[in-house]
Design a protein around this motif. Structure first.
Motif, PDB file in Angstrom:
ATOM      1  N   ASP A  16       0.833  -1.264   0.049  1.00 50.45           N
ATOM      2  CA  ASP A  16      -0.013   0.009   0.164  1.00 50.45           C
ATOM      3  C   ASP A  16       0.975   1.207   0.066  1.00 50.45           C
ATOM      4  O   ASP A  16       2.277   1.219  -0.189  1.00 50.45           O
ATOM      5  N   LEU A  17       0.386   2.297   0.278  1.00 48.05           N
ATOM      6  CA  LEU A  17       1.047   3.553  -0.062  1.00 48.05           C
ATOM      7  C   LEU A  17       2.106   3.963   1.304  1.00 48.05           C
ATOM      8  O   LEU A  17       3.048   4.605   1.274  1.00 48.05           O
ATOM      9  N   ARG A  18       2.000   2.943   2.282  1.00 52.84           N
ATOM     10  CA  ARG A  18       2.787   3.062   3.391  1.00 52.84           C
ATOM     11  C   ARG A  18       3.944   1.869   3.328  1.00 52.84           C
ATOM     12  O   ARG A  18       4.554   1.736   4.429  1.00 52.84           O
ATOM     13  N   GLY A  19       3.735   0.924   2.278  1.00 56.53           N
ATOM     14  CA  GLY A  19       4.836   0.019   2.084  1.00 56.53           C
ATOM     15  C   GLY A  19       4.294  -1.332   2.881  1.00 56.53           C
ATOM     16  O   GLY A  19       4.823  -2.294   2.649  1.00 56.53           O
ATOM     17  N   ARG A  20       2.964  -1.393   3.348  1.00 57.36           N
ATOM     18  CA  ARG A  20       2.639  -2.627   3.873  1.00 57.36           C
ATOM     19  C   ARG A  20       1.816  -3.464   2.988  1.00 57.36           C
ATOM     20  O   ARG A  20       1.215  -3.142   1.901  1.00 57.36           O
ATOM     21  N   ARG A  57      -9.624   0.344   2.010  1.00 54.55           N
ATOM     22  CA  ARG A  57      -8.932   2.028   2.712  1.00 54.55           C
ATOM     23  C   ARG A  57      -8.717   2.673   1.426  1.00 54.55           C
ATOM     24  O   ARG A  57      -7.567   3.426   1.040  1.00 54.55           O
TER      25      ARG A  57
END
Length: 104
Positions: A16-20, A57
């Motif tokens: 995702d955009l946070r790297g998760r 999300r």
């Protein structure tokens, strides 16, 4: 008629955009598409199947959340792994991050 173009609707894993790590539901069509069989691995850390929920999300470019209802339609153990089947309607022209979480 609404046409689902080949290659314009798919599910893939990626950050995702946070790297998760997450699962992305990508709909490049001009119509909202109901999906009734997105199979995801349900980690044992979420507890028993009855405690597993689907979470989307999607956000606008300004960070405002966009609600995309999703639900777990079933959960089973297959080859020692728990699998959850998710249903949702994928909004046209979007990439929706989809995850499993512990139900509240």
């Amino acid at each position: 008629y609404d046409l689902v173009e080949p290659g314009h609707l798919y599910v893939e894993k990626g950050p995702d955009l946070r790297g998760r790590p997450t699962t992305w539901v990508v709909n490049g069509n001009d119509a909202d598409i109901p999906l009734r069989g997105i199979d995801l691995e349900a980690p044992s850390s979420l507890g028993p199947c009855r405690k597993v929920a689907a979470v989307t999300r999607l956000r606008k470019t300004d960070g405002t959340p966009v609600p995309v209802p999703a639900s777990v339609a079933g959960c089973r153990v297959e080859k020692g792994r728990r699998r959850a089947r998710v249903t949702m309607t994928s909004p046209r022209g979007t990439s929706v991050p989809l995850d499993l979480a512990r139900a509240r």
